[in-house]
Design an enzyme around this catalytic site. Structure first.
Site, PDB file in Angstrom:
ATOM      1  N   SER A   1      -3.083  -7.797   2.633  1.00 37.06           N
ATOM      2  CA  SER A   1      -3.497  -7.620   4.031  1.00 37.06           C
ATOM      3  C   SER A   1      -4.117  -8.888   4.597  1.00 37.06           C
ATOM      4  O   SER A   1      -3.856  -9.265   5.745  1.00 37.06           O
ATOM      5  CB  SER A   1      -4.502  -6.468   4.148  1.00 37.06           C
ATOM      6  OG  SER A   1      -3.895  -5.243   3.868  1.00 37.06           O
TER       7      SER A   1
ATOM      8  N   ARG B   1      -1.414  -6.546  -8.214  1.00 35.45           N
ATOM      9  CA  ARG B   1      -0.337  -7.468  -7.858  1.00 35.45           C
ATOM     10  C   ARG B   1      -0.229  -8.598  -8.857  1.00 35.45           C
ATOM     11  O   ARG B   1       0.857  -9.046  -9.177  1.00 35.45           O
ATOM     12  CB  ARG B   1      -0.587  -8.070  -6.477  1.00 35.45           C
ATOM     13  CG  ARG B   1      -0.537  -7.080  -5.357  1.00 35.45           C
ATOM     14  CD  ARG B   1      -0.891  -7.748  -4.060  1.00 35.45           C
ATOM     15  NE  ARG B   1      -2.160  -8.456  -4.201  1.00 35.45           N
ATOM     16  CZ  ARG B   1      -3.138  -8.438  -3.327  1.00 35.45           C
ATOM     17  NH1 ARG B   1      -2.996  -7.801  -2.206  1.00 35.45           N
ATOM     18  NH2 ARG B   1      -4.257  -9.082  -3.538  1.00 35.45           N
TER      19      ARG B   1
ATOM     20  N   LYS C   1     -15.482  -8.554   4.557  1.00 33.59           N
ATOM     21  CA  LYS C   1     -14.239  -8.865   5.263  1.00 33.59           C
ATOM     22  C   LYS C   1     -14.432  -8.679   6.763  1.00 33.59           C
ATOM     23  O   LYS C   1     -15.237  -7.869   7.194  1.00 33.59           O
ATOM     24  CB  LYS C   1     -13.107  -7.941   4.793  1.00 33.59           C
ATOM     25  CG  LYS C   1     -12.712  -8.128   3.336  1.00 33.59           C
ATOM     26  CD  LYS C   1     -11.584  -7.194   2.970  1.00 33.59           C
ATOM     27  CE  LYS C   1     -11.173  -7.363   1.519  1.00 33.59           C
ATOM     28  NZ  LYS C   1     -10.089  -6.434   1.169  1.00 33.59           N
TER      29      LYS C   1
ATOM     30  N   HIS D   1       0.843  -1.208   0.000  1.00 29.61           N
ATOM     31  CA  HIS D   1       0.000   0.000   0.000  1.00 29.61           C
ATOM     32  C   HIS D   1       0.871   1.248   0.000  1.00 29.61           C
ATOM     33  O   HIS D   1       0.594   2.209  -0.721  1.00 29.61           O
ATOM     34  CB  HIS D   1      -0.891   0.043   1.258  1.00 29.61           C
ATOM     35  CG  HIS D   1      -1.942  -1.005   1.318  1.00 29.61           C
ATOM     36  ND1 HIS D   1      -2.143  -1.760   2.449  1.00 29.61           N
ATOM     37  CD2 HIS D   1      -2.863  -1.418   0.421  1.00 29.61           C
ATOM     38  CE1 HIS D   1      -3.153  -2.606   2.233  1.00 29.61           C
ATOM     39  NE2 HIS D   1      -3.604  -2.419   1.007  1.00 29.61           N
TER      40      HIS D   1
END
Length: 167
Positions: free
Chosen positions: A130, A92, A42, A18
């Site tokens: 994360s 990513r 989440k 990040h």
């Protein structure tokens, strides 16, 4: 005319990946807004207030006009409210691209005045997520190479408070 960019995310926790996107994204615009939100699908490790404080602390050393703001709305409504012309998203892997491409298309349908810009994560940081950082930490693994030092301490404190899995 001031160019405003928005980088949205849950930042639970903020990672070195990040931070890489924030440093690079801030160079592309005059004002960079890091939008901290909660994803209903989440389970957060940290509260929104804790995440805001963590992100603010970490971006304090980054050059540029950077603001950290909580939001709980459609991303495009938040972008409009912030005066943004650009949404910055980090990528990513191919799986990220498929999801982000779909989201960018939907967002374009909602508000075609805001463009989405994708930044590839630094090669060394591409595996960091994360979700995986939290999982590693909860099972007693070391996550210091994935997050800033102060965030590592926060994660350790939280894991100690809630207890490790598999113990």
């Amino acid at each position: 005319m001031t160019r405003v960019g928005v980088y949205p995310g849950t930042f639970d926790p903020i990672t070195l990946g990040h931070m890489d996107i924030i440093r690079r994204g801030a160079k592309l615009v005059d004002r960079f807004v890091v939008g901290v939100t909660t994803n209903p699908s989440k389970s957060p490790m940290f509260t929104i207030e804790e995440r805001l404080a963590s992100v603010r602390r970490e971006v304090a050393t980054v050059r540029g006009d950077i603001e950290v703001v909580a939001f709980d709305s459609l991303l495009m409504d938040f972008a409009e409210k912030m005066g943004a012309s650009v949404i910055v998203r980090g990528l990513r892997a191919v799986a990220d691209f498929e999801y982000e491409y779909q989201m960018a298309g939907m967002n374009q349908q909602i508000n075609n005045r805001v463009e989405t810009v994708f930044l590839m994560a630094d090669v060394a940081l591409q595996p960091i997520a994360s979700r995986l950082v939290k999982e590693i930490a909860l099972y007693g693994g070391e996550v210091g190479k994935f997050v800033p030092p102060a965030v590592n301490l926060e994660i350790r404190g939280r894991v100690d408070a809630i207890g490790r899995k598999g113990s």
